[in-house]
Scaffold this active site. Structure first.
Site, PDB file in Angstrom:
ATOM      1  N   SER A   9       0.846  -1.202   0.000  1.00  0.00           N
ATOM      2  CA  SER A   9       0.000   0.000   0.000  1.00  0.00           C
ATOM      3  C   SER A   9       0.879   1.249   0.000  1.00  0.00           C
ATOM      4  O   SER A   9       1.713   1.422   0.904  1.00  0.00           O
ATOM      5  CB  SER A   9      -0.885   0.013   1.249  1.00  0.00           C
ATOM      6  OG  SER A   9      -1.408   1.307   1.438  1.00  0.00           O
ATOM      7  N   HIS A  34      -0.810  -1.317  -4.369  1.00  0.00           N
ATOM      8  CA  HIS A  34      -2.124  -1.058  -3.741  1.00  0.00           C
ATOM      9  C   HIS A  34      -2.253   0.440  -3.523  1.00  0.00           C
ATOM     10  O   HIS A  34      -1.481   1.050  -2.773  1.00  0.00           O
ATOM     11  CB  HIS A  34      -2.221  -1.815  -2.412  1.00  0.00           C
ATOM     12  CG  HIS A  34      -3.593  -1.770  -1.806  1.00  0.00           C
ATOM     13  ND1 HIS A  34      -4.617  -2.604  -2.215  1.00  0.00           N
ATOM     14  CD2 HIS A  34      -4.101  -0.983  -0.832  1.00  0.00           C
ATOM     15  CE1 HIS A  34      -5.696  -2.346  -1.486  1.00  0.00           C
ATOM     16  NE2 HIS A  34      -5.418  -1.357  -0.645  1.00  0.00           N
ATOM     17  N   ASP A  36      -4.468   3.327  -2.129  1.00  0.00           N
ATOM     18  CA  ASP A  36      -5.606   3.599  -1.232  1.00  0.00           C
ATOM     19  C   ASP A  36      -6.177   4.981  -1.505  1.00  0.00           C
ATOM     20  O   ASP A  36      -5.553   5.990  -1.176  1.00  0.00           O
ATOM     21  CB  ASP A  36      -5.144   3.500   0.229  1.00  0.00           C
ATOM     22  CG  ASP A  36      -5.044   2.050   0.668  1.00  0.00           C
ATOM     23  OD1 ASP A  36      -4.031   1.674   1.278  1.00  0.00           O
ATOM     24  OD2 ASP A  36      -5.983   1.278   0.384  1.00  0.00           O
ATOM     25  N   MET A  38      -8.950   7.681  -0.686  1.00  0.00           N
ATOM     26  CA  MET A  38      -9.859   8.000   0.426  1.00  0.00           C
ATOM     27  C   MET A  38     -10.420   9.406   0.233  1.00  0.00           C
ATOM     28  O   MET A  38      -9.698  10.314  -0.193  1.00  0.00           O
ATOM     29  CB  MET A  38      -9.095   7.931   1.759  1.00  0.00           C
ATOM     30  CG  MET A  38      -8.498   6.577   2.024  1.00  0.00           C
ATOM     31  SD  MET A  38      -7.587   6.587   3.583  1.00  0.00           S
ATOM     32  CE  MET A  38      -6.890   4.925   3.541  1.00  0.00           C
ATOM     33  N   HIS A  67      -7.952   0.761  -4.524  1.00  0.00           N
ATOM     34  CA  HIS A  67      -8.948   0.500  -3.474  1.00  0.00           C
ATOM     35  C   HIS A  67      -9.711   1.794  -3.223  1.00  0.00           C
ATOM     36  O   HIS A  67      -9.179   2.716  -2.599  1.00  0.00           O
ATOM     37  CB  HIS A  67      -8.194   0.031  -2.218  1.00  0.00           C
ATOM     38  CG  HIS A  67      -9.085  -0.231  -1.040  1.00  0.00           C
ATOM     39  ND1 HIS A  67      -8.581  -0.430   0.221  1.00  0.00           N
ATOM     40  CD2 HIS A  67     -10.441  -0.327  -0.923  1.00  0.00           C
ATOM     41  CE1 HIS A  67      -9.574  -0.634   1.069  1.00  0.00           C
ATOM     42  NE2 HIS A  67     -10.722  -0.580   0.391  1.00  0.00           N
ATOM     43  N   MET A  69     -12.022   3.872  -1.376  1.00  0.00           N
ATOM     44  CA  MET A  69     -12.758   4.081  -0.121  1.00  0.00           C
ATOM     45  C   MET A  69     -13.430   5.446  -0.242  1.00  0.00           C
ATOM     46  O   MET A  69     -13.083   6.425   0.448  1.00  0.00           O
ATOM     47  CB  MET A  69     -11.786   4.028   1.074  1.00  0.00           C
ATOM     48  CG  MET A  69     -11.298   2.615   1.340  1.00  0.00           C
ATOM     49  SD  MET A  69      -9.835   2.544   2.389  1.00  0.00           S
ATOM     50  CE  MET A  69      -8.564   2.785   1.141  1.00  0.00           C
ATOM     51  N   MET A 138     -11.112  -6.428   4.662  1.00  0.00           N
ATOM     52  CA  MET A 138     -10.431  -5.455   5.520  1.00  0.00           C
ATOM     53  C   MET A 138     -10.180  -6.088   6.883  1.00  0.00           C
ATOM     54  O   MET A 138     -11.117  -6.594   7.525  1.00  0.00           O
ATOM     55  CB  MET A 138     -11.273  -4.193   5.683  1.00  0.00           C
ATOM     56  CG  MET A 138     -11.481  -3.391   4.399  1.00  0.00           C
ATOM     57  SD  MET A 138      -9.950  -2.956   3.585  1.00  0.00           S
ATOM     58  CE  MET A 138      -9.214  -1.888   4.820  1.00  0.00           C
ATOM     59  N   GLY A 143      -9.057   3.593   6.640  1.00  0.00           N
ATOM     60  CA  GLY A 143      -8.794   5.026   6.827  1.00  0.00           C
ATOM     61  C   GLY A 143      -7.334   5.321   7.063  1.00  0.00           C
ATOM     62  O   GLY A 143      -6.812   6.342   6.617  1.00  0.00           O
ATOM     63  N   ASP A 176      -6.304  -6.876   3.869  1.00  0.00           N
ATOM     64  CA  ASP A 176      -5.794  -5.509   3.869  1.00  0.00           C
ATOM     65  C   ASP A 176      -5.915  -4.862   5.237  1.00  0.00           C
ATOM     66  O   ASP A 176      -7.013  -4.581   5.711  1.00  0.00           O
ATOM     67  CB  ASP A 176      -6.633  -4.724   2.844  1.00  0.00           C
ATOM     68  CG  ASP A 176      -6.208  -3.300   2.694  1.00  0.00           C
ATOM     69  OD1 ASP A 176      -6.787  -2.600   1.851  1.00  0.00           O
ATOM     70  OD2 ASP A 176      -5.283  -2.870   3.411  1.00  0.00           O
TER      71      ASP A 176
HETATM   72  C1  DX5 Z   1      -6.453   1.254   5.280  1.00  0.00           C
HETATM   73  C2  DX5 Z   1      -5.896   0.844   3.936  1.00  0.00           C
HETATM   74  C3  DX5 Z   1      -4.856  -0.243   4.045  1.00  0.00           C
HETATM   75  C4  DX5 Z   1      -3.689   0.182   4.821  1.00  0.00           C
HETATM   76  C5  DX5 Z   1      -2.733  -0.946   5.030  1.00  0.00           C
HETATM   77  O1  DX5 Z   1      -7.677   1.884   5.071  1.00  0.00           O
HETATM   78  O2  DX5 Z   1      -6.932   0.341   3.135  1.00  0.00           O
HETATM   79  O3  DX5 Z   1      -4.414  -0.599   2.736  1.00  0.00           O
HETATM   80  O4  DX5 Z   1      -3.034   1.224   4.137  1.00  0.00           O
HETATM   81  O5  DX5 Z   1      -1.675  -0.404   5.712  1.00  0.00           O
HETATM   82  P1  DX5 Z   1      -0.944  -1.183   6.893  1.00  0.00           P
HETATM   83  O6  DX5 Z   1      -0.295  -2.360   6.214  1.00  0.00           O
HETATM   84  O7  DX5 Z   1       0.033  -0.189   7.428  1.00  0.00           O
HETATM   85  O8  DX5 Z   1      -1.987  -1.585   7.877  1.00  0.00           O
HETATM   86 ZN    ZN Z   2      -6.458  -0.611   1.049  1.00  0.00          ZN
END
Ligand code: DX5
Ligand code: ZN
Length: 219
Positions: A9, A34, A36, A38, A67, A69, A138, A143, A176
């Site tokens: 990520s 990955h 993320d 948001m 991903h 979100m 998840m 977040g 994840d």
């Molecule tokens: C959280 C993200 C994850 C997160 C994983 O909302 O979707 O992808 O970044 O990060 P780590 O591996 O640090 O938990």
């Molecule tokens: Zn993610």
């Protein structure tokens, strides 16, 4: 048995040099990136959008595992496809019509993923399992990176694995959140074949990305 893939990520990357960071991931043996996304509405954090993904696209040949979100998500799907996403993963709670959104992603010739938050039940997506390429489970509340792994979600992975075998389906199972060297084996044994990791990949072993990816793959 599917090969185990690592999708680091970039949420844990140095955002001041994301192009260089994703090159490091590619050189370190990542299987995909990955991303993320948001929106500060579906989750209490705000990260990047299509322009950044478009800018990153030319720096890396790996698949972008995006991903989303964000909510509402449906009207933004095309923008992420155009920006260079290869896998587009959405949350069922973020769309009025999950079937429609899945169809839109497939019509754009992208791989489609659906993500379940820790408290979201599998029943939300069972009728769509034969239409999707990936289920993203998840193991933290979405977040932020660096949160604690929630082992209770492993039961959902086991349930998904059972359905997959019973119905002879071939979707990937991605996990994840909070994945590290201590819990990656139980996640794989439960049935996950793609591990997302931000903190562990970027921060462990003085940031030795290749070593961290190999360790997560149980090499
Ligand atoms: C959280 C993200 C994850 C997160 C994983 O909302 O979707 O992808 O970044 O990060 P780590 O591996 O640090 O938990
Ligand atoms: Zn993610």
């Amino acid at each position: 048995m599917k090969n185990i893939q690592i999708s680091p990520s970039i949420l844990s990357a140095d955002f001041s040099k994301l192009g260089i960071e994703i090159k490091r991931l590619e050189e370190g043996g990542a299987d995909m990136i990955h991303v993320d996304v948001m929106d500060g509405h579906f989750v209490p954090n705000l990260t990047i959008g299509p322009p950044v993904i478009k800018a990153l696209r030319k720096h890396c040949s790996l698949k972008f595992d995006v991903h989303l979100m964000i909510s509402p998500v449906h009207k933004y799907i095309e923008a992420y496809a155009d920006a260079g996403a290869d896998i587009i993963t959405i949350h069922p709670e973020a769309t009025q019509n999950l079937g429609e959104s899945i169809k839109t992603i497939k019509d754009l010739k992208k791989k489609v993923g659906v993500s379940l938050n820790p408290e979201s039940r599998i029943e939300l997506i069972t009728e769509f399992l034969d239409q999707i390429d990936l289920v993203l489970i998840m193991s933290v509340n979405p977040g932020f990176g660096g949160q604690k792994f929630m082992p209770e979600v492993l039961d959902k992975i086991k349930q998904l694995k059972k359905i997959q075998q019973e119905k002879n389906l071939n979707f990937d199972i991605e996990i994840d959140g909070g994945i590290n060297f201590e819990n990656c084996k139980i996640a794989i044994d439960a049935g996950a074949n793609i591990l997302v990791s931000g903190t562990t990949v970027f921060k462990s072993n003085d940031g030795d990305i290749k070593k961290n990816i190999d360790l997560l793959k149980l090499k």
